[in-house]
Design an enzyme around this catalytic site. Structure first.
Site, mmCIF file in Angstrom:
data_model
loop_
_atom_site.group_PDB
_atom_site.id
_atom_site.type_symbol
_atom_site.label_atom_id
_atom_site.label_comp_id
_atom_site.label_asym_id
_atom_site.label_seq_id
_atom_site.Cartn_x
_atom_site.Cartn_y
_atom_site.Cartn_z
ATOM 1 N N TYR A 32 2.723 0.425 6.243
ATOM 2 C CA TYR A 32 3.690 1.466 6.037
ATOM 3 C C TYR A 32 4.032 1.953 7.010
ATOM 4 O O TYR A 32 3.624 3.452 7.534
ATOM 5 C CB TYR A 32 2.996 2.718 4.392
ATOM 6 C CG TYR A 32 2.290 1.946 3.787
ATOM 7 C CD1 TYR A 32 2.647 0.518 2.754
ATOM 8 C CD2 TYR A 32 0.856 2.878 3.640
ATOM 9 C CE1 TYR A 32 2.202 0.034 1.811
ATOM 10 C CE2 TYR A 32 0.373 2.060 1.783
ATOM 11 C CZ TYR A 32 0.845 0.729 0.901
ATOM 12 O OH TYR A 32 1.088 -0.202 0.019
ATOM 13 N N ASP A 77 -5.210 6.119 0.111
ATOM 14 C CA ASP A 77 -4.701 4.712 0.338
ATOM 15 C C ASP A 77 -3.852 4.878 1.532
ATOM 16 O O ASP A 77 -3.069 4.880 0.932
ATOM 17 C CB ASP A 77 -4.928 3.396 -0.974
ATOM 18 C CG ASP A 77 -4.286 2.651 -0.288
ATOM 19 O OD1 ASP A 77 -5.522 1.380 -0.168
ATOM 20 O OD2 ASP A 77 -3.219 2.006 -0.213
ATOM 21 N N LYS A 80 -5.159 -1.989 5.029
ATOM 22 C CA LYS A 80 -5.429 -3.368 4.539
ATOM 23 C C LYS A 80 -5.073 -4.078 5.843
ATOM 24 O O LYS A 80 -5.131 -3.667 6.631
ATOM 25 C CB LYS A 80 -4.067 -3.339 3.753
ATOM 26 C CG LYS A 80 -3.969 -2.681 2.822
ATOM 27 C CD LYS A 80 -2.699 -2.450 1.879
ATOM 28 C CE LYS A 80 -2.810 -1.409 0.816
ATOM 29 N NZ LYS A 80 -2.714 -0.076 0.834
#
Length: 336
Positions: free
Chosen positions: A51, A46, A77
């Site tokens: 990030y 994931d 995401k």
């Protein structure tokens, strides 16, 4: 719909640390950590554009490009678009998560949950990840910890934009599943009450752990189970405080949390079990939770996670945790 059939096991790898969370990690160390996860049999990864402003996706993609695409499950995401222009990573407004990725790339990040931004975000992620498809897409951080009192406005933009777009992409077979990836239970409770569109799963970080589970236990997890919406547990070690670190909720742990961890440590020592084992297995004991995705930045940590998942924990340990009111009376615990 459930995502359990998609996931290759109960243990995945959360790659937020690969975005230089808390510290600057050398590329070689990041790559070795991903390879260690692969070598330990982990096949669910994931990540997110957030990030490190795309750094985690780039690093993960560089390693996974050397492995057959059909052999692993990948989620990322939407909600933040990464631009080519630069900004000061340390000066970003990240709500309660200030400075989290100050060592990441300096690319400007724009919060945007509209349909167009969702499609662009997916397209950009595919390039950074060096892949032709995503299995699961999470709508990222539509919650109070990032948006404060304005979180419902962000949520509404996501509901009419990202939610509907991802629902259509799933129905068209472009992605396998979608859901929300957040650090708070309220957006998930709200989503379960919607008539449409309905997600397949949730990624809930930090809210179903040994240290913090009461709120999720009361309503969210039973409601999710009733609707066949699976829950992936992010942050099972509560940002590291349950794995020997000093962080809780992505910041230095406050005194009351440190004191609670010390009480838990006393019990794990008394029963001769690992604190990581207790934390990981507790998060996975609820019928609604289907996987946990601890993060790591050192290859050795991955083997610890795999061992923690398999350790036999005596029933007396959970009994003592309950007796000392360190876990809720009605929280499910692993059975031998």
């Amino acid at each position: 719909m459930s995502i359990k059939h998609l996931l290759p096991g109960a243990l995945g790898f959360g790659t937020a640390p690969l975005g230089n969370m808390f510290r600057a990690i050398p590329d070689a160390e990041a790559a070795a950590t991903v390879e260690a996860a692969w070598d330990q049999g982990i096949r669910y990864f994931d990540t997110a554009p957030f990030y490190g402003a795309g750094l985690s996706e780039i690093r993960l993609g560089d390693v996974l490009a050397g492995h057959p695409r059909d052999d692993y499950v990948l989620s990322t995401k939407v909600g933040r678009v990464i631009l080519d222009e630069a900004e000061d990573p340390a000066a970003r407004d990240l709500g309660e998560k200030g400075g989290l990725f100050e060592h990441g790339r300096p690319n400007k990040m724009v919060n945007d949950y509209t349909a167009d931004a969702t499609l662009r975000s997916i397209e950009d992620s595919l390039k950074r990840l060096r892949t032709d498809r995503l299995d699961i897409v999470w709508v990222h951080d539509v919650a109070q910890d990032f948006y404060g009192d304005a979180w419902l406005a962000a949520y509404e933009q996501a509901r009419t934009g990202a939610f509907r777009t991802l629902d259509r992409l799933r129905d068209e077979g472009v992605i396998e599943a979608w859901g929300l990836g957040v650090n708070r239970v309220e957006p998930l409770e709200l989503t379960l009450d919607l008539d449409e569109p309905q997600p397949d799963a949730f990624l809930l970080a930090g809210r179903y752990t040994l240290l913090d589970h009461d709120r999720a236990l009361q309503r969210l997890l039973p409601a999710a189970a009733a609707r066949n919406v699976d829950v992936v547990v992010g942050g099972p070690y509560s940002s590291g405080i349950l794995a020997g670190g000093q962080h809780f909720e992505y910041q230095k742990a406050p005194a009351e949390i440190v004191a609670k961890v010390e009480r838990i440590k006393a019990l794990v020592e008394r029963h001769g079990v690992g604190i990581k084992s207790a934390a990981l297995q507790f998060s996975l004991a609820h019928p609604a939770t289907v996987a946990a995705i601890p993060g790591a930045t050192r290859p050795s940590r991955i083997a610890e996670d795999v061992a923690a998942l398999g350790e036999k924990i005596p029933a007396a340990f959970w009994t003592d945790l309950r007796a000392e009111k360190l876990i809720a009376e009605d929280a499910p615990v692993p059975t031998a």
